[in-house]
Scaffold this active site. Structure first.
Site, mmCIF file in Angstrom:
data_model
loop_
_atom_site.group_PDB
_atom_site.id
_atom_site.type_symbol
_atom_site.label_atom_id
_atom_site.label_comp_id
_atom_site.label_asym_id
_atom_site.label_seq_id
_atom_site.Cartn_x
_atom_site.Cartn_y
_atom_site.Cartn_z
ATOM 1 N N ASN A 187 -7.650 4.255 -3.214
ATOM 2 C CA ASN A 187 -7.101 3.065 -2.573
ATOM 3 C C ASN A 187 -6.378 2.217 -3.617
ATOM 4 O O ASN A 187 -6.400 2.536 -4.812
ATOM 5 C CB ASN A 187 -8.235 2.270 -1.918
ATOM 6 C CG ASN A 187 -7.749 1.323 -0.837
ATOM 7 O OD1 ASN A 187 -6.552 1.228 -0.564
ATOM 8 N ND2 ASN A 187 -8.671 0.620 -0.208
ATOM 9 N N HIS A 241 -2.467 1.732 7.008
ATOM 10 C CA HIS A 241 -2.660 1.551 5.565
ATOM 11 C C HIS A 241 -2.333 2.847 4.834
ATOM 12 O O HIS A 241 -2.762 3.929 5.245
ATOM 13 C CB HIS A 241 -4.114 1.141 5.298
ATOM 14 C CG HIS A 241 -4.429 0.837 3.872
ATOM 15 N ND1 HIS A 241 -3.657 -0.011 3.091
ATOM 16 C CD2 HIS A 241 -5.443 1.268 3.058
ATOM 17 C CE1 HIS A 241 -4.185 -0.088 1.877
ATOM 18 N NE2 HIS A 241 -5.255 0.681 1.831
ATOM 19 N N CYS A 247 0.827 -1.213 0.000
ATOM 20 C CA CYS A 247 0.000 0.000 0.000
ATOM 21 C C CYS A 247 0.858 1.258 0.000
ATOM 22 O O CYS A 247 0.561 2.236 -0.698
ATOM 23 C CB CYS A 247 -0.926 -0.001 1.211
ATOM 24 S SG CYS A 247 -0.079 -0.096 2.814
#
Length: 340
Positions: free
Chosen positions: A307, A287, A147
């Site tokens: 995302n 994240h 991520c």
């Protein structure tokens, strides 16, 4: 003592999962057989045996129940966002976060704030860098905790577009493979941090494009080729800790910004629409994502967040997260962007 093999590791992970599901729900609902088969077909799910499928089915039913109850409450005005089933429906929260959320904040994260704010500057009410062609397509990180790498390249892609007029998908795999030296502290698929990725690009003299150094969702040997350099970075800018006003100014005047968030809740995993505002969301970030804009929806301020969980997540890969709400989910705690 010999280290446990892959089979042993899988067993150690699998047994607690089986026990946990068994304690919560002993029997599947036969009225959902058709929908289970339809969901498996839609998301191309296959399991190694009937036992694994049974466990996954029970997890799926638990998640489906959560989704149905949440949306019922939404219809009664109890929430500002809706949730929906996606390809993560047969996974526990712990599994999803273990596979996909691997932000590693440096133990001694730099406290120096380098962002220069202009308090008298008038900022637009709404910003969406996608409309200005500064955001590449949504990526899928798979079962690799990269991520941080996707967040970092996303911020640099925006700067590259603003500087050169060219929108190029940069290589997250380049960062996964090559910024894992001790001085950076990144661990490839095991996690990393955006500013350490920026520092690697600075020290390395550049980063390749995804086209020449494609994403593999696994740790590989570094094979960066300077002949394929697609972008450079001269320095990176860090924002004040927890300052949403500074984040708004940076997004409005500089471009997409890398941030860390708490993404450990079912409400986040299954978000579909609206403005995400979950009181259980904490400031413990885990994240890495990319803020590409902000605005207001139905009277509620939001951050527009890209995302790296593919198009099945959220609203075509994006989520609107509550803004001006006490640094919700820690979104303004660890913010940075690169400069070319």
């Amino acid at each position: 003592m010999r280290a446990p093999g892959h089979a042993a590791i899988r067993w150690l992970f699998w047994m607690p999962l089986v026990c946990s599901v068994a304690m919560e729900q002993l029997q599947r609902d036969p009225t959902l057989d058709y929908h289970w088969d339809l969901w498996k077909k839609t998301h191309e799910k296959e399991y190694k045996d009937k036992n694994e499928e049974e466990v996954r089915r029970l997890i799926w039913e638990k998640n489906l129940k959560f989704i149905m109850i949440h949306n019922l409450e939404y219809s009664m005005g109890m929430h500002t966002y809706q949730v929906g089933m996606n390809d993560m429906g047969d996974m526990t929260n712990e599994e999803i976060l273990c596979r996909m959320g691997a932000l590693r904040i440096p133990r001694q994260s730099p406290k120096t704030v380098t962002f220069r704010s202009y308090s008298n500057r008038t900022l637009p009410d709404t910003v969406d860098w996608r409309e200005k062609g500064c955001v590449t397509e949504v990526k899928y990180q798979g079962s690799c905790g990269a991520c941080w790498a996707f967040s970092a390249v996303g911020a640099l892609e925006g700067q590259l577009k603003l500087k050169t007029g060219k929108l190029i998908s940069l290589s997250a795999q380049n960062l996964v493979d090559c910024s894992n030296e001790e001085k950076y502290g990144n661990k490839g698929c095991g996690g990393g941090y955006m500013t350490e990725a920026f520092q690697y690009i600075i020290d390395n003299g550049g980063i390749e494009a995804d086209a020449s150094y494609p994403y593999k969702a696994t740790d590989e040997k570094c094979h960066y080729n300077s002949k394929n350099r697609a972008a450079t970075c001269s320095r990176y800018i860090q924002l004040p800790f927890g300052d949403e006003d500074a984040l708004k100014e940076a997004v409005a005047t500089k471009g997409p910004v890398s941030v860390g968030i708490d993404a450990s809740h079912s409400s986040f995993f299954f978000y579909k629409s609206g403005v995400y505002d979950d009181p259980s969301c904490t400031g413990n970030v885990n994240h890495g994502v990319l803020v590409v804009g902000y605005g207001t929806l139905d009277g509620k301020d939001y951050w527009l967040v890209k995302n790296s969980w593919g198009l099945n997540f959220g609203d075509q890969g994006y989520i609107r997260m509550a803004r001006n709400n006490k640094n919700h989910c820690g979104i303004a705690s660890y913010c940075s962007y690169p400069e070319i």
